[in-house]
Design a protein around this motif. Structure first.
Motif, short mmCIF file in Angstrom:
data_model
loop_
_atom_site.label_atom_id
_atom_site.label_comp_id
_atom_site.label_asym_id
_atom_site.label_seq_id
_atom_site.Cartn_x
_atom_site.Cartn_y
_atom_site.Cartn_z
N LEU A 158 0.61 3.77 4.60
CA LEU A 158 1.25 2.98 3.54
C LEU A 158 1.35 3.73 2.21
O LEU A 158 1.88 3.20 1.25
CB LEU A 158 0.50 1.66 3.31
CG LEU A 158 0.56 0.62 4.41
CD1 LEU A 158 -0.10 -0.68 3.95
CD2 LEU A 158 1.99 0.34 4.85
N VAL A 159 0.80 4.94 2.15
CA VAL A 159 0.76 5.63 0.86
C VAL A 159 1.84 6.72 0.77
O VAL A 159 2.82 6.58 0.06
CB VAL A 159 -0.64 6.25 0.59
CG1 VAL A 159 -0.69 6.82 -0.82
CG2 VAL A 159 -1.73 5.20 0.77
N ASP A 191 -3.44 -9.46 1.31
CA ASP A 191 -3.62 -8.82 0.01
C ASP A 191 -3.01 -7.42 -0.08
O ASP A 191 -3.13 -6.75 -1.09
CB ASP A 191 -5.11 -8.75 -0.35
CG ASP A 191 -5.91 -7.90 0.64
OD1 ASP A 191 -5.37 -7.59 1.74
OD2 ASP A 191 -7.06 -7.54 0.35
N LYS A 192 -2.35 -6.97 0.99
CA LYS A 192 -1.88 -5.58 1.01
C LYS A 192 -0.86 -5.24 -0.09
O LYS A 192 -0.89 -4.12 -0.60
CB LYS A 192 -1.35 -5.20 2.40
CG LYS A 192 -2.46 -5.11 3.45
CD LYS A 192 -3.53 -4.11 3.08
CE LYS A 192 -4.86 -4.31 3.80
NZ LYS A 192 -5.61 -5.51 3.39
N LEU A 230 -1.02 -6.04 -3.05
CA LEU A 230 -1.81 -5.73 -4.25
C LEU A 230 -2.38 -4.32 -4.17
O LEU A 230 -2.59 -3.67 -5.17
CB LEU A 230 -2.98 -6.72 -4.39
CG LEU A 230 -2.62 -8.20 -4.51
CD1 LEU A 230 -3.88 -9.05 -4.59
CD2 LEU A 230 -1.74 -8.42 -5.74
N LYS A 231 -2.65 -3.87 -2.93
CA LYS A 231 -3.38 -2.62 -2.76
C LYS A 231 -2.49 -1.41 -2.48
O LYS A 231 -2.89 -0.28 -2.73
CB LYS A 231 -4.41 -2.80 -1.65
CG LYS A 231 -5.37 -3.94 -1.98
CD LYS A 231 -6.33 -4.24 -0.88
CE LYS A 231 -7.43 -3.24 -0.81
NZ LYS A 231 -8.40 -3.59 0.24
N TYR A 232 -1.31 -1.64 -1.95
CA TYR A 232 -0.37 -0.55 -1.66
C TYR A 232 0.98 -0.89 -2.28
O TYR A 232 1.97 -1.11 -1.58
CB TYR A 232 -0.27 -0.33 -0.14
CG TYR A 232 -1.63 -0.04 0.45
CD1 TYR A 232 -2.13 1.27 0.44
CD2 TYR A 232 -2.44 -1.05 0.94
CE1 TYR A 232 -3.40 1.54 0.91
CE2 TYR A 232 -3.72 -0.79 1.42
CZ TYR A 232 -4.19 0.51 1.40
OH TYR A 232 -5.45 0.78 1.85
N PRO A 233 1.02 -0.98 -3.63
CA PRO A 233 2.21 -1.52 -4.31
C PRO A 233 3.51 -0.77 -4.03
O PRO A 233 4.54 -1.40 -3.83
CB PRO A 233 1.84 -1.43 -5.80
CG PRO A 233 0.65 -0.53 -5.89
CD PRO A 233 -0.06 -0.62 -4.58
#
Lengths: 224, 224
Positions: free
Chosen positions: A126-127, A150-151, A153-156
């Motif tokens: 995802l990055v 919550d993904k 939020l973590k991998y915008p």
């Protein structure tokens, strides 16, 4: 069964990936070939979704698939066996993403002259894939229910750049604590224009909507 | 509730990450602090596993947690709230992994003088974190059932370098087509010495084995 060729990619020689991506997009526009960059975490269901989707649309449009992986061939073989469409395997040799130069190398190898749409299955990550423009006409990502709501939020970045967010494995929703409404809200915070389609690649639920989405996109692309 | 500090990390200044990692490992050995580098895909359950595990061991050893994320604070807050142990949030500013220099910056910020073990939750990604030695004493990864049993074939390096492979979400095994025996075989192909422990962080199944594993590792580390 369609033949599966494997291409080993090398780090791109282009210093300016964005310029190379724009040039590739223009080339594909001229050729009338719609390329889709598909991103997700490992195991979110990219290959299974592609198989279900391709079997819905392959009688209407000519489909090709490029499967990128660090060094295995299982996905391209699986696609060829289960859909019969032309597919090739791209090996990134350890690299965590594809860039525009690598995408062009893949497209040259698969021969796009008889295709309407090519799905490019990016490395499961995802990055990094979110950071490099592949030159594709459309960016799509799959988030799966077990990964959690919550993904975004973590991998915008990957949510920010995806035109379509497919939420997969909704058949498993009752076994996981996943709030679809909250997740939609988080996605829209990152990207208010994103189309969001919940599906189950396993049961087929929602796949018709995804098929229509792509058929419409190809139609507009060809008419533009 | 324990205070949560956020540290913004910068690309490491060290040209030779392996040398920096070895130097950090030696420093931690001298201080008697055992550092665990925890890797997985997004949503495999790193934070939930840590919370369940820490609540099992925190009366026996002094635990600290460093949560790395692209730019959110949800994990460190969650750890602090649900375990009460000292935790900090590291922001990688878009980077897909931690290196030894970044790990040292984090350890300096959390203050390790009163800790026996520090868990470093790496960025959710199976590719990049495997390529950079963080200087940790032990590498651990979590694979979750919904990701599929073929992941050791597709992301070989992370399995190769992990001393312990935790297989999480086994409570969901019956809803997914996951062959534990085949997965174990694939892991052993990559790394014949890997310890494999199936767990469910949600129900607590298998967590005692993981707790014993870490308590034994800390004991040997301190006695070495």
């Amino acid at each position: 069964m369609a033949e599966v060729k494997t291409i080993l990619l090398h780090r791109s020689v282009y210093a300016d990936n964005d310029a190379e991506a724009d040039s590739l997009r223009k080339y594909l526009k001229d050729k009338g070939v719609f390329v889709v960059n598909l991103m997700s975490s490992p195991g979110a269901g990219k290959t299974t979704t592609l198989i279900t989707l391709i079997n819905k649309i392959k009688d209407k449009v000519r489909v090709g698939v490029m499967e990128a992986d660090i060094d295995s061939d299982v996905d391209a073989i699986s696609i060829a066996k289960k859909t019969g469409v032309k597919s090739i395997q791209l090996h990134t040799g350890g690299m965590c993403h594809l860039d525009a130069g690598m995408t062009r190398t893949g497209l040259d190898s698969i021969d796009i002259s008889d295709l309407d749409i090519v799905f490019l299955e990016n490395v499961g990550n995802l990055v990094c894939p979110a950071e490099f423009d592949t030159g594709a006409s459309l960016d799509v990502m799959i988030l799966s229910i077990p990964e959690g709501d919550d993904k975004p939020l973590k991998y915008p970045l990957v949510f920010e750049k995806s035109d379509l967010v497919i939420i997969n494995k909704i058949d498993a929703m009752k076994y996981f604590n996943f709030n679809l409404e909250k997740c939609t809200e988080y996605i829209k915070m990152r990207n208010k224009d994103a189309t969001i389609i919940p599906i189950s690649a396993k049961t087929g639920e929602g796949i018709d909507l995804v098929a229509d989405y792509f058929l419409n996109k190809i139609k507009s692309f060809k008419e533009m």
